[in-house]
Scaffold this motif. Sequence first.
Motif, PDB file in Angstrom:
ATOM      1  N   ALA A  80       4.091  36.959  34.386  1.00  0.00           N
ATOM      2  CA  ALA A  80       4.026  36.744  33.095  1.00  0.00           C
ATOM      3  C   ALA A  80       1.454  36.623  33.245  1.00  0.00           C
ATOM      4  CB  ALA A  80       4.073  36.146  32.167  1.00  0.00           C
ATOM      5  N   ALA A  81       2.400  35.172  33.945  1.00  0.00           N
ATOM      6  CA  ALA A  81       0.392  35.133  33.737  1.00  0.00           C
ATOM      7  C   ALA A  81      -0.564  36.485  34.531  1.00  0.00           C
ATOM      8  CB  ALA A  81       0.409  34.260  34.807  1.00  0.00           C
ATOM      9  N   ALA A  82      -0.022  36.744  36.152  1.00  0.00           N
ATOM     10  CA  ALA A  82      -0.145  37.989  36.685  1.00  0.00           C
ATOM     11  C   ALA A  82      -0.437  39.237  35.860  1.00  0.00           C
ATOM     12  CB  ALA A  82       1.000  38.583  37.914  1.00  0.00           C
ATOM     13  N   LEU A  83       0.567  39.684  34.883  1.00  0.00           N
ATOM     14  CA  LEU A  83       0.422  40.741  33.957  1.00  0.00           C
ATOM     15  C   LEU A  83      -0.925  40.768  32.766  1.00  0.00           C
ATOM     16  CD1 LEU A  83       4.127  41.528  33.146  1.00  0.00           C
ATOM     17  CD2 LEU A  83       2.201  42.880  34.927  1.00  0.00           C
ATOM     18  N   LEU A  84      -1.269  39.362  32.018  1.00  0.00           N
ATOM     19  CA  LEU A  84      -1.960  38.830  31.538  1.00  0.00           C
ATOM     20  C   LEU A  84      -3.284  39.115  32.023  1.00  0.00           C
ATOM     21  CD1 LEU A  84      -2.792  37.947  29.075  1.00  0.00           C
ATOM     22  CD2 LEU A  84      -2.334  35.659  29.801  1.00  0.00           C
ATOM     23  N   ARG A  85      -3.341  38.910  33.322  1.00  0.00           N
ATOM     24  CA  ARG A  85      -4.855  38.549  34.623  1.00  0.00           C
ATOM     25  C   ARG A  85      -4.677  40.084  34.892  1.00  0.00           C
ATOM     26  NH1 ARG A  85      -2.875  34.883  37.194  1.00  0.00           N
ATOM     27  NH2 ARG A  85      -2.221  32.672  36.865  1.00  0.00           N
TER      28      ARG A  85
END
Length: 297
Positions: A10-15
Amino acid sequence: MIQIEDLQLAAALLRHPSLSAAARALDLTPPALSMRLRKLETTLGVALAVRSARRLSLTSEGERFGREAETLLANLNTLRDSLQRADQGLSGTLRVVAPFGYGRLHVAAMLARFAKLHPRLRLQLDLRETPWAERHEADAVVHIGVVRDSSWVGHTLAANERWLCASPAYVKTHGAPTAPRDLAQHACICIRENQEDVTLWHLRPSVPHPTRRSETVRIAPALTTNDGGVARHWAEQGLGLVLRSEWDAADAMARGSLVRLMPDWAFDSAPIMLLVPSRKGRSARVQALVEFMDKGR
């Protein structure tokens, strides 16, 4: 049950702006990432992203989950650091992003000294034309200029005035400007950086003066580059005037290859900042770097 890998996803998709970029960051193939995303959406019972033929965009639930995931991951790192025994020192990976010129000349040397103090720490230094754009991949960013972002805290490393310079040969041939209006008569070298309007130069009297006021001058550059070292070299070769940070111009002036012009006028300063995420969830590694670089100013 949500796993750490789900939070990292989820953090990677946000970044990252695309599915392929997020997949590279996680060392996955895009199909594998898509499969993990579908599994996570099934677990949560909500859609986290909207897929099209060319891109993937997060839903409001996906953005919220991504932000919460970043916070949880930061807190986990902080917990791990706090549980380390004092005699073990810092460990893990610390990623720093810095601009090319200042990064090579100053940041690399500072990090070398920092690494000797913390031999178990893995340091990564990435040099970029626009470091702030890479902040989502970094634990700390060295940036030249002011950044306003409430989620990051800035520590000033140097005030960093900008000086107008030229080679002695250029001054001998073309003369030296003494007032803002004179700049239009000279060849000027401009540097594209941080998406600023680099052809708009702002000047103010260095000391209070009864008749002088702040002025703004539009420059028609004779030469333009995105590399400060190249711009300085062109000026040293007598190709025109250049506006350079004092940290970059000082050595050339000491060698005599550049001279400072219009010292009675001050140009916009560009403070050198160490930018780190807000104190909430800040790791011990980042805090140690902040304290070290603050002492080294």
